[in-house]
Enzyme design. Structure first.
Site, PDB file in Angstrom:
ATOM      1  N   GLY A  70       3.057  -6.698  80.552  1.00  0.00           N
ATOM      2  CA  GLY A  70       2.780  -8.072  80.957  1.00  0.00           C
ATOM      3  C   GLY A  70       3.266  -8.339  82.374  1.00  0.00           C
ATOM      4  O   GLY A  70       3.821  -7.453  83.040  1.00  0.00           O
ATOM      5  N   GLU A  71       3.066  -9.559  82.828  1.00  0.00           N
ATOM      6  CA  GLU A  71       3.383  -9.895  84.221  1.00  0.00           C
ATOM      7  C   GLU A  71       4.891  -9.825  84.502  1.00  0.00           C
ATOM      8  O   GLU A  71       5.321  -9.210  85.471  1.00  0.00           O
ATOM      9  CB  GLU A  71       2.840 -11.280  84.571  1.00  0.00           C
ATOM     10  N   THR A  72       5.686 -10.449  83.655  1.00  0.00           N
ATOM     11  CA  THR A  72       7.138 -10.402  83.897  1.00  0.00           C
ATOM     12  C   THR A  72       7.646  -8.980  83.677  1.00  0.00           C
ATOM     13  O   THR A  72       8.477  -8.476  84.433  1.00  0.00           O
ATOM     14  CB  THR A  72       7.879 -11.369  82.950  1.00  0.00           C
ATOM     15  N   ARG A  94       2.112  -1.577  73.017  1.00  0.00           N
ATOM     16  CA  ARG A  94       1.064  -1.137  72.081  1.00  0.00           C
ATOM     17  C   ARG A  94       0.067  -0.215  72.746  1.00  0.00           C
ATOM     18  O   ARG A  94      -0.906   0.231  72.139  1.00  0.00           O
ATOM     19  CB  ARG A  94       0.350  -2.349  71.490  1.00  0.00           C
ATOM     20  N   ARG A  95       0.266   0.023  74.039  1.00  0.00           N
ATOM     21  CA  ARG A  95      -0.646   0.910  74.776  1.00  0.00           C
ATOM     22  C   ARG A  95       0.098   1.493  75.967  1.00  0.00           C
ATOM     23  O   ARG A  95       1.109   0.932  76.416  1.00  0.00           O
ATOM     24  CB  ARG A  95      -1.884   0.135  75.243  1.00  0.00           C
ATOM     25  N   LEU A 134       8.020  -9.985  75.585  1.00  0.00           N
ATOM     26  CA  LEU A 134       6.812  -9.948  74.767  1.00  0.00           C
ATOM     27  C   LEU A 134       6.285 -11.361  74.514  1.00  0.00           C
ATOM     28  O   LEU A 134       7.080 -12.294  74.398  1.00  0.00           O
ATOM     29  CB  LEU A 134       7.183  -9.305  73.421  1.00  0.00           C
ATOM     30  N   TYR A 185       4.484 -23.915  70.492  1.00  0.00           N
ATOM     31  CA  TYR A 185       5.005 -22.945  71.466  1.00  0.00           C
ATOM     32  C   TYR A 185       6.519 -23.070  71.648  1.00  0.00           C
ATOM     33  O   TYR A 185       7.272 -22.120  71.452  1.00  0.00           O
ATOM     34  CB  TYR A 185       4.268 -23.155  72.800  1.00  0.00           C
ATOM     35  N   LYS A 189       9.638 -20.634  70.121  1.00  0.00           N
ATOM     36  CA  LYS A 189      10.626 -20.004  71.013  1.00  0.00           C
ATOM     37  C   LYS A 189      12.041 -20.449  70.625  1.00  0.00           C
ATOM     38  O   LYS A 189      12.980 -19.651  70.623  1.00  0.00           O
ATOM     39  CB  LYS A 189      10.362 -20.383  72.474  1.00  0.00           C
ATOM     40  N   LEU A 212       5.238 -19.729  85.052  1.00  0.00           N
ATOM     41  CA  LEU A 212       5.388 -18.498  85.832  1.00  0.00           C
ATOM     42  C   LEU A 212       4.358 -18.473  86.948  1.00  0.00           C
ATOM     43  O   LEU A 212       3.153 -18.593  86.686  1.00  0.00           O
ATOM     44  CB  LEU A 212       5.202 -17.271  84.936  1.00  0.00           C
ATOM     45  N   ARG A 220      -7.050 -16.165  82.488  1.00  0.00           N
ATOM     46  CA  ARG A 220      -6.647 -17.305  81.665  1.00  0.00           C
ATOM     47  C   ARG A 220      -6.982 -18.563  82.467  1.00  0.00           C
ATOM     48  O   ARG A 220      -6.143 -19.078  83.228  1.00  0.00           O
ATOM     49  CB  ARG A 220      -5.135 -17.284  81.384  1.00  0.00           C
TER      50      ARG A 220
HETATM   51  N1  LIG Z   1       3.085 -17.876  81.268  1.00  0.00           N
HETATM   52  C1  LIG Z   1       4.060 -18.728  81.539  1.00  0.00           C
HETATM   53  O1  LIG Z   1       3.945 -19.586  82.443  1.00  0.00           O
HETATM   54  C2  LIG Z   1       5.349 -18.644  80.749  1.00  0.00           C
HETATM   55  C3  LIG Z   1       6.340 -19.594  80.986  1.00  0.00           C
HETATM   56  C4  LIG Z   1       7.549 -19.493  80.311  1.00  0.00           C
HETATM   57  C5  LIG Z   1       7.747 -18.466  79.393  1.00  0.00           C
HETATM   58  N2  LIG Z   1       6.757 -17.567  79.146  1.00  0.00           N
HETATM   59  C6  LIG Z   1       7.037 -16.525  78.157  1.00  0.00           C
HETATM   60  O2  LIG Z   1       7.513 -15.390  78.847  1.00  0.00           O
HETATM   61  C7  LIG Z   1       7.125 -14.186  78.169  1.00  0.00           C
HETATM   62  C8  LIG Z   1       6.459 -13.250  79.157  1.00  0.00           C
HETATM   63  O3  LIG Z   1       5.368 -13.935  79.747  1.00  0.00           O
HETATM   64  P1  LIG Z   1       4.297 -13.141  80.632  1.00  0.00           P
HETATM   65  O4  LIG Z   1       3.348 -14.158  81.131  1.00  0.00           O
HETATM   66  O5  LIG Z   1       4.996 -12.225  81.558  1.00  0.00           O
HETATM   67  O6  LIG Z   1       3.600 -12.285  79.488  1.00  0.00           O
HETATM   68  P2  LIG Z   1       2.175 -11.567  79.511  1.00  0.00           P
HETATM   69  O7  LIG Z   1       1.791 -11.217  80.893  1.00  0.00           O
HETATM   70  O8  LIG Z   1       1.233 -12.370  78.706  1.00  0.00           O
HETATM   71  O9  LIG Z   1       2.522 -10.224  78.724  1.00  0.00           O
HETATM   72  C9  LIG Z   1       2.863 -10.267  77.383  1.00  0.00           C
HETATM   73  C10 LIG Z   1       3.315  -8.940  76.872  1.00  0.00           C
HETATM   74  O10 LIG Z   1       3.318  -9.000  75.434  1.00  0.00           O
HETATM   75  C11 LIG Z   1       2.462  -7.978  74.927  1.00  0.00           C
HETATM   76  N3  LIG Z   1       1.705  -8.404  73.750  1.00  0.00           N
HETATM   77  C12 LIG Z   1       0.954  -9.512  73.638  1.00  0.00           C
HETATM   78  N4  LIG Z   1       0.351  -9.540  72.415  1.00  0.00           N
HETATM   79  C13 LIG Z   1       0.752  -8.424  71.774  1.00  0.00           C
HETATM   80  C14 LIG Z   1       0.490  -7.881  70.487  1.00  0.00           C
HETATM   81  N5  LIG Z   1      -0.324  -8.480  69.617  1.00  0.00           N
HETATM   82  N6  LIG Z   1       1.080  -6.727  70.150  1.00  0.00           N
HETATM   83  C15 LIG Z   1       1.894  -6.094  71.013  1.00  0.00           C
HETATM   84  N7  LIG Z   1       2.189  -6.553  72.241  1.00  0.00           N
HETATM   85  C16 LIG Z   1       1.623  -7.706  72.620  1.00  0.00           C
HETATM   86  C17 LIG Z   1       1.479  -7.676  76.034  1.00  0.00           C
HETATM   87  O11 LIG Z   1       0.933  -6.397  75.811  1.00  0.00           O
HETATM   88  P3  LIG Z   1      -0.578  -6.052  76.329  1.00  0.00           P
HETATM   89  O12 LIG Z   1      -0.446  -5.886  77.812  1.00  0.00           O
HETATM   90  O13 LIG Z   1      -0.891  -4.793  75.623  1.00  0.00           O
HETATM   91  O14 LIG Z   1      -1.437  -7.212  75.956  1.00  0.00           O
HETATM   92  C18 LIG Z   1       2.376  -7.784  77.248  1.00  0.00           C
HETATM   93  O15 LIG Z   1       3.130  -6.610  77.411  1.00  0.00           O
HETATM   94  C19 LIG Z   1       6.232 -14.629  77.023  1.00  0.00           C
HETATM   95  O16 LIG Z   1       6.989 -14.652  75.852  1.00  0.00           O
HETATM   96  C20 LIG Z   1       5.828 -16.040  77.387  1.00  0.00           C
HETATM   97  O17 LIG Z   1       5.615 -16.845  76.251  1.00  0.00           O
HETATM   98  C21 LIG Z   1       5.572 -17.627  79.818  1.00  0.00           C
END
Ligand SMILES: NC(=O)c1ccc[n+]([C@@H]2O[C@H](COP(=O)([O-])OP(=O)(O)OC[C@H]3O[C@@H](n4cnc5c(N)ncnc54)[C@H](OP(=O)(O)O)[C@@H]3O)[C@@H](O)[C@H]2O)c1
Length: 285
Positions: A70-72, A94-95, A134, A185, A189, A212, A220
């Site tokens: 993922g991004e972070t 998972r990959r 995750l 959501y 958390k 983020l 998205r």
């Molecule tokens: N987006 C925001 O603005 C924001 C703000 C605050 C907090 N957050 C939280 O911060 C965390 C990281 O955010 P991010 O945006 O960096 O995450 P992201 O880019 O969406 O990446 C998510 C990670 O989780 C994995 N994942 C998702 N579904 C899965 C599944 N069914 N089985 C196994 N792995 C799975 C993804 O794997 P794949 O690459 O294989 O899909 C990826 O490695 C998340 O928990 C999010 O809720 C996000």
């Protein structure tokens, strides 16, 4: 926004919009200038981290990253590779993805079946520090799918890592997390935060970032629109409700190497900015 013409053809609407804009700016200004935690303490962790790094390296600790595709997660992997702090870094997902860091002997990608995590206990054993990044979205996975990933997978893997010797868990939660809340959501958390607390890790660090700021590879549209609208907000009120993924990653690392951290800590968005040491809040940053 603030130079909106309040004397236009529709004065009522104009005034309402002006009022909303001023209220929003006021709210963001308050958030920007509110200190949630002890800035001196956070700065000492951010600044002291340079001295701690060499000592930390000599400890030859091992790390595990969940959500590294993922991004972070990717920002974290990049920074971990740059700083070379751990003798081994296991990347669980998972990959497999193409990763420059894969060429480094201390980085290893491991694929697991998240629906059968019990079968992968070995992958979660023998790590000192864990970074849990995750997560999915309701839009992508539906309500049940979201709970499965953001709650069940996160807790099951954390429990297995704890049983396997994990000492310090960094968990990426979100701004507004509240286990008693109504929104799926933030409630989920919050529930995970509470469940992790009773697992009694030697150290548990919970991060609650705002939106983020990242050029997301995955499409998205709604998030992209929100981010676009938030660009000026992030410029004027940089620590109020947004944060770049690189700052989250750097804050996690600064905290991981720090010898000052408490056993259970929650870092709000502004705290993460300060802890990253790149926000300009600390005298030496
Ligand atoms: N987006 C925001 O603005 C924001 C703000 C605050 C907090 N957050 C939280 O911060 C965390 C990281 O955010 P991010 O945006 O960096 O995450 P992201 O880019 O969406 O990446 C998510 C990670 O989780 C994995 N994942 C998702 N579904 C899965 C599944 N069914 N089985 C196994 N792995 C799975 C993804 O794997 P794949 O690459 O294989 O899909 C990826 O490695 C998340 O928990 C999010 O809720 C996000």
């Amino acid at each position: 926004m603030l130079w909106f013409n309040c004397d236009g053809l529709l004065p009522g609407i104009s005034i309402a919009i002006c009022f909303l804009a001023v209220s929003l700016a006021g709210f963001l200004g308050v958030l920007e200038h509110t200190t949630f935690s002890d800035v001196d303490y956070l700065c000492s962790m951010a600044e002291g981290s340079a001295n701690n790094r060499e000592m930390f390296r000599q400890g030859k600790k091992t790390a595990v990253v969940l959500g590294y595709t993922g991004e972070t997660g990717q920002a974290l992997v990049k920074q971990l590779a740059k700083e070379n702090l751990f003798s081994k870094v296991t990347l669980i997902g998972r990959r497999i993805i193409p990763l420059n860091e894969s060429e480094r002997p201390e980085f290893e990608q491991k694929v697991v079946d998240f629906e059968n995590l019990e079968e992968h206990r070995d992958a979660f054993s023998g790590h000192d520090v864990g970074f849990w990044c995750l997560g999915t979205t309701r839009a992508k996975a539906g309500v049940e799918g979201f709970k499965r990933v953001d709650h069940d997978y996160v807790l099951k893997s954390a429990e297995m890592a704890k049983a396997g010797g994990l000492k310090h868990l960094h968990f990426m939660s979100t701004m507004g997390a509240d286990h008693r809340g109504m929104a799926l959501y933030t409630k989920t958390k919050g529930q995970v935060e509470e469940a992790l607390k009773v697992m009694h890790f030697a150290r548990l660090s919970i991060y609650r970032p705002g939106v983020l700021m990242v050029n997301r590879q995955e499409s998205r549209p709604m998030e992209a629109i929100a981010r676009f609208l938030l660009v000026p907000v992030a410029k004027v009120f940089p620590t109020a409700i947004t944060i770049p993924v690189e700052s989250v990653a750097q804050a996690m690392i600064n905290n991981a190497v720090s010898d000052k951290g408490k056993s259970v800590e929650t870092f709000e968005n502004k705290d993460i900015h300060v802890l990253s040491g790149i926000s300009g809040h600390c005298p030496k940053s």
